[in-house]
Design an enzyme around this catalytic site. Sequence first.
Site, short mmCIF file in Angstrom:
data_model
loop_
_atom_site.label_atom_id
_atom_site.label_comp_id
_atom_site.label_asym_id
_atom_site.label_seq_id
_atom_site.Cartn_x
_atom_site.Cartn_y
_atom_site.Cartn_z
N LEU A 84 -4.83 9.53 7.83
CA LEU A 84 -6.12 8.83 7.93
C LEU A 84 -5.93 7.36 7.58
O LEU A 84 -5.23 7.08 6.61
CB LEU A 84 -7.13 9.48 6.99
CG LEU A 84 -7.61 10.86 7.46
CD1 LEU A 84 -8.40 11.57 6.38
CD2 LEU A 84 -8.45 10.72 8.74
N ASN A 141 -5.55 7.18 -6.04
CA ASN A 141 -6.26 8.43 -5.70
C ASN A 141 -5.51 9.65 -6.22
O ASN A 141 -5.15 10.55 -5.49
CB ASN A 141 -6.53 8.53 -4.19
CG ASN A 141 -5.27 8.56 -3.34
OD1 ASN A 141 -4.23 8.02 -3.71
ND2 ASN A 141 -5.34 9.20 -2.19
N ASP A 153 1.40 2.69 3.52
CA ASP A 153 0.54 3.88 3.35
C ASP A 153 1.38 5.16 3.35
O ASP A 153 0.91 6.21 3.83
CB ASP A 153 -0.57 3.95 4.41
CG ASP A 153 -1.66 4.96 4.03
OD1 ASP A 153 -1.77 5.29 2.84
OD2 ASP A 153 -2.37 5.42 4.93
N ALA A 194 -3.92 15.11 5.14
CA ALA A 194 -3.67 13.88 5.90
C ALA A 194 -2.64 13.04 5.15
O ALA A 194 -2.75 12.87 3.93
CB ALA A 194 -4.96 13.09 6.05
N HIS A 235 -4.47 -0.42 6.18
CA HIS A 235 -3.96 0.40 7.28
C HIS A 235 -4.83 0.33 8.54
O HIS A 235 -5.38 1.35 8.97
CB HIS A 235 -3.74 1.85 6.84
CG HIS A 235 -4.81 2.44 5.94
ND1 HIS A 235 -6.14 2.43 6.26
CD2 HIS A 235 -4.71 3.07 4.75
CE1 HIS A 235 -6.81 3.02 5.29
NE2 HIS A 235 -5.97 3.42 4.37
N HIS A 265 -10.46 1.19 2.22
CA HIS A 265 -10.23 2.21 3.24
C HIS A 265 -11.45 2.11 4.16
O HIS A 265 -12.53 2.57 3.81
CB HIS A 265 -10.11 3.60 2.61
CG HIS A 265 -9.81 4.67 3.61
ND1 HIS A 265 -8.62 5.36 3.64
CD2 HIS A 265 -10.53 5.13 4.67
CE1 HIS A 265 -8.62 6.22 4.66
NE2 HIS A 265 -9.78 6.10 5.29
N HIS A 280 0.87 -1.20 0.00
CA HIS A 280 0.00 0.00 0.00
C HIS A 280 0.89 1.24 0.00
O HIS A 280 1.49 1.58 1.02
CB HIS A 280 -0.89 0.02 1.25
CG HIS A 280 -1.86 1.17 1.30
ND1 HIS A 280 -3.18 1.01 1.65
CD2 HIS A 280 -1.71 2.50 1.07
CE1 HIS A 280 -3.79 2.18 1.62
NE2 HIS A 280 -2.91 3.11 1.27
N HIS A 294 1.37 5.44 -1.79
CA HIS A 294 0.95 6.55 -2.66
C HIS A 294 2.21 7.10 -3.32
O HIS A 294 3.05 7.71 -2.65
CB HIS A 294 0.26 7.65 -1.84
CG HIS A 294 -0.97 7.16 -1.15
ND1 HIS A 294 -2.22 7.25 -1.71
CD2 HIS A 294 -1.14 6.52 0.04
CE1 HIS A 294 -3.11 6.71 -0.89
NE2 HIS A 294 -2.47 6.26 0.17
C1 NCD Z 1 -3.63 9.28 1.94
C2 NCD Z 1 -3.24 10.30 0.86
O1 NCD Z 1 -2.74 11.36 1.22
O2 NCD Z 1 -3.43 9.99 -0.32
N1 NCD Z 1 -3.59 9.92 3.21
C3 NCD Z 1 -3.47 9.32 4.41
O3 NCD Z 1 -3.57 9.99 5.44
N2 NCD Z 1 -3.22 8.02 4.53
C4 NCD Z 1 -4.95 8.69 1.62
C5 NCD Z 1 -5.31 7.49 2.46
O4 NCD Z 1 -4.72 6.42 2.30
O5 NCD Z 1 -6.19 7.63 3.33
ZN ZN Z 2 -3.36 5.14 1.62
#
Ligand code: NCD
Ligand code: ZN
Length: 360
Positions: free
Chosen positions: A221, A43, A249, A265, A176, A138, A15, A17
């Site tokens: 989050l 996302n 995450d 977040a 997460h 999520h 996981h 980003h």
């Molecule tokens: C993530 C993001 O910034 O894309 N933020 C986070 O706090 N984890 C989105 C997510 O996984 O909730």
């Molecule tokens: Zn995430």
Amino acid sequence: MAAERLTIRQPDDWHVHLRDGAMLAAVVSDTARQFARAIVMPNLRPPITTVAAARAYRERIQAALPDGCTFTPLLTAYLTDTIAPAEIAAGFAGGVFTACKLYPAHATTNSAAGVSDPAAIAPVLETMERIGMPLLIHGEVTEASIDIFDREAVFIERHLQPLLQRHPALKVVLEHITTTDAVDFVRSAPANLAATITPHHLHINRNAMFSGGLRPDFYCLPVAKRELHRLALRAAAVSGDPRFFLGTDSAPHGRAAKETACGCAGIFNAPWALESYVQVFDQENALDRFEAFASVFGPRFYGLPLNEGTITLEREPQLIPAQLHRNDAAGRAIELVPFHAGETLPWRLATPLLRGVAAG
Ligand code: NCD
Ligand code: ZN
């Protein structure tokens, strides 16, 4: 005597980003120097909802990697209220989509186009169940009337439990996880439900966001919860139960987007993710279980081969910088505050998968 070096099969991040554009160029090597593969979250703006968009994004990720790098990004489809089952099935059959991500609408960053009601996308979930495509969730409700610290537990009861009953063969990853409720639920569910655990939820409880003042770098989050939840997550991670595996995450936002009146977040933990996790296993006297959590349970759940190579971590203290200065392809500066900023971590990755790319 305590181990000084730990060699394990190459791990994967289930996981992450990686973002797009300048931020992608700034952060992708942090993940690629540690992990052979990663499940990349969809996302973006706009979100990845088509096979064509995923294919193009995969090419941008590959183009941002240093030459000769063998890192494999595994892409996900962003579920919406209207996405067609045929699009998802075509992407899965074509090796473009590895899984689908369900964001409840408005639950987190770039989730406005997410799913209003998981029960209303039954045809998509039926297709996924039939073709063996994992659903990544999520797991938080979004109602203003539900306390933010209860949103995961309420999601499990209201949405996850009924969803698993409606789709008993669907492979689901609750992403997460942050609560004892999630740990207990995963433990009591059949083997087609698993969960990822982040390094930050193993290290911090909710006090971190308020220690000495408001601390946006610890805001993510789902938000970190009480200490008892953190301890339950640590017990689950080191337990050797194959339903709990690594997913960072890592969610980078530039410093200006974090430290503002309405900060984003997300915790950027990618640069020292392995060092962060291994410290937890060391503290819990479970170094012998780290390899399974980091490198075995994830691929087994996804039905993918285990990585062949190895990496070595050594007990060698390193000071994590207070902030990182990265440049995008055009030389513009990006400032990022990494998880563990200003701390000394006791372990160090001795054999990065990208030669010449140092952490930080
Ligand atoms: C993530 C993001 O910034 O894309 N933020 C986070 O706090 N984890 C989105 C997510 O996984 O909730
Ligand atoms: Zn995430």
